[in-house]
Design an enzyme around this catalytic site. Structure first.
Site, PDB file in Angstrom:
ATOM      1  CB  SER A 264      -8.831  -1.794  12.420  1.00  0.00           C
ATOM      2  OG  SER A 264      -7.585  -1.180  12.517  1.00  0.00           O
TER       3      SER A 264
ATOM      4  CE  LYS B  20     -12.493   1.899  13.897  1.00  0.00           C
ATOM      5  NZ  LYS B  20     -11.663   1.070  12.995  1.00  0.00           N
TER       6      LYS B  20
ATOM      7  CB  SER C  85      -8.040   1.558  14.564  1.00  0.00           C
ATOM      8  OG  SER C  85      -8.943   1.124  13.555  1.00  0.00           O
TER       9      SER C  85
HETATM   10  N1  GLN Z   1      -2.941  -1.442  12.503  1.00  0.00           N
HETATM   11  C1  GLN Z   1      -2.987  -1.086  11.117  1.00  0.00           C
HETATM   12  C2  GLN Z   1      -2.590   0.356  10.939  1.00  0.00           C
HETATM   13  O1  GLN Z   1      -2.202   0.927  11.885  1.00  0.00           O
HETATM   14  C3  GLN Z   1      -4.365  -1.332  10.564  1.00  0.00           C
HETATM   15  C4  GLN Z   1      -5.350  -0.307  10.951  1.00  0.00           C
HETATM   16  C5  GLN Z   1      -6.704  -0.524  10.392  1.00  0.00           C
HETATM   17  O2  GLN Z   1      -7.054  -1.605   9.935  1.00  0.00           O
HETATM   18  N2  GLN Z   1      -7.485   0.529  10.394  1.00  0.00           N
HETATM   19  O3  GLN Z   1      -2.660   0.906   9.890  1.00  0.00           O
END
Ligand code: GLN
Length: 503
Positions: free
Chosen positions: A182, A83, A158
């Site tokens: 995410s 990532k 994400s």
């Molecule tokens: N979808 C969540 C957010 O937008 C979690 C994102 C994540 O875990 N990085 O914050």
């Protein structure tokens, strides 16, 4: 001679074994995956950067070690998709943002170093929502990623680039980060496996910060055992991260090799159900609970009332921490600089750069967080959210209480299967709901996994089963996960991904 189409379908454990036995070379395996990326990534867009030369050099080094009779590590020569939130000194690190476009970090993250030391072959950096804020990868400044099951759908976020790379067979292993879901939500919607380790289990040094008290890197794979092998490589104490846990890594590989739920008490939380849950997701989840019973577990119904407040608390805490963490992107230190023509003040250059470099969702959160932390509102918003966080932790503690409590909790990972690209892009609240079941674990700091539990009958898309364990008991995720996976493979006759439409 094994052909490329066979190589890309192998698990990480199989690849490592074949390289160790001399049946395959690391170069052959890397070339097969690079060829797959060439063939499909234009459509999938899992990668922001592919490091062809670096990957082949790493593979050649593994083959040289093998030829010299040196002992190889358990994942030596296995390709991985990283990532784009972890620093890499030989590759750009953008965090999916224009503000870091072209930035090549001067150092490797601890996780990057551990992967290299384990002879894992890093293929490149994967697409993500900007600064890991999002649930669909649509917030990437570099365009969305498609879900290999249906390219018009989101691969989760994400970490959608990492999950899509696995589901499209571009890589057998990937790395994600999980602040609110995410790793797990992308795993759920792509039919892959993702684990959020206990907070502090995997070093955050060199992982670009979004919300430091929630962010946690972790393994992504197509099987439970592969995730465990990767977990073991990346976990462990790091003096460079002040929140890193100084304790032995839970025995995750051993647990993945001895899957069982016999005699376990497994909790089902009543709050993880109701309005907004897709019928097919609920159906597959209920079948999974029946499966657990048939494998010898006792199901216990749990009431965790504070979980209903988790999403609200998260959307105060995460933006608050991000508003502070992202202050370092001031046009002076890294990446983009706009308007520096000799006539403007440093403040004006900072403002112009942040205006041009950050996307809408990042700006929304910085504004929200700055407001929640401002004097006069701090107690009402940030302070209250922290109290809710404590209540959620206490709900988990009660559930896992020694003696009377449960060993693990299960739930759907996400309320719905993969939605269409564009469907929620203009509706942040609808987007936030994707993490309804995953967020409580981030707030409390314990560990959780998502693994596939079938396809929803109404749309034929993967459904994720979430397993939640207490802090530092990450091995339980693998013990339960391996048992569930084996039972499903027996029931379906093959791993779920075999049913993915070919690209
Ligand atoms: N979808 C969540 C957010 O937008 C979690 C994102 C994540 O875990 N990085 O914050």
């Amino acid at each position: 001679m094994t052909d490329n189409s066979t190589i890309i379908k192998l698990t990480a454990a199989e690849i490592a074994a074949k390289i160790a036995s001399g049946e395959l070379t690391a170069v052959q395996v890397t070339e097969a995956h690079l060829a797959r990326i060439d063939a499909v990534d234009e459509k999938v867009h899992a990668f922001l950067h592919v490091d062809r030369e670096g990957a082949l050099a790493q593979a050649r080094a593994v083959d040289a070690k093998k030829a010299a009779g040196e002992k190889l590590g358990p994942l030596a020569g296995v390709p991985l998709a990283l990532k784009d939130i972890f620093t890499t000194k030989d590759m750009p690190t953008t965090v999916g943002s224009k503000i870091l476009e072209g930035w090549i970090p001067p150092y490797d993250a601890t996780l990057t170093k551990k992967l290299k030391a384990a002879d894992v072959v890093i293929l490149g950096k994967t697409n993500m929502d900007e600064f890991a804020m999002g649930s669909s990868t649509e917030n990437s400044a570099y365009g969305p990623t498609g879900n290999p099951w249906d390219l018009t759908r989101i691969p989760g976020g994400s970490g959608g680039g990492s999950s899509a790379a696995l589901a499209s067979y571009e890589a057998p292993l990937a790395i994600g980060t999980d602040t609110g879901g995410s790793i797990r939500q992308p795993a759920a919607v792509t039919g892959t496996v993702g684990v959020k380790p206990t907070y502090g289990g995997v070093s955050r040094y060199g992982m670009v910060a979004f919300s430091s008290s929630l962010d946690q890197g972790g393994p992504c794979a197509r099987t439970v055992l592969d995730a465990a092998l990767l977990h073991e490589v990346i976990a462990g104490h790091d003096p460079m991260d002040s929140t890193s846990i100084d304790a032995p890594v839970p025995p995750v590989v051993e647990a993945a090799r001895s899957g069982s739920v016999e005699g376990m008490r497994i909790g089902v939380v009543k709050q993880f159900a109701g309005e907004g849950y897709q019928a097919g997701v609920v159906q597959r989840f209920n079948e999974s609970v029946e499966l657990l019973k048939s494998l010898g577990a006792t199901i216990v119904e749990l009431d965790c009332p504070s979980f209903d407040l988790a999403l609200s608390a998260y959307y105060l805490i995460a933006p608050s921490e991000c508003s502070s963490n992202l202050a370092r992107f001031d046009a002076m230190r890294y990446g983009l600089r706009v308007g520096d023509d000799g006539t403007r003040s440093a403040e004006d250059v900072t403002a112009l750069t942040r205006e041009a470099g950050f996307g809408d969702e990042v700006k929304r959160r910085v504004i929200l967080g700055t407001y929640a932390l401002s004097s006069g509102y701090y107690d009402a918003y940030y302070g209250s959210a922290q109290k809710v966080r404590t209540l959620i932790t206490q709900d988990f503690e009660r559930a896992f209480e020694q003696g009377s409590g449960v060993d693990v909790i299960v739930s759907p990972t996400t309320p719905t299967t993969a939605f269409s690209i564009g469907e929620r892009a203009d509706d942040p609240m609808a987007m936030y709901l994707a993490d309804l079941c995953t967020i409580p674990t981030n707030l409390a700091g314990n560990s959780a996994m998502s693994l596939p539990c079938g396809l929803a009958p109404e749309d034929g898309l993967p459904v994720g089963l979430q397993i939640i364990a207490p802090a530092m008991k990450d091995d339980r995720l693998y013990k339960v996960g391996a048992a569930v996976e084996a039972a499903f493979v027996e029931k379906w006759g093959h791993p779920l991904l075999e049913e993915a439409p070919s690209l």
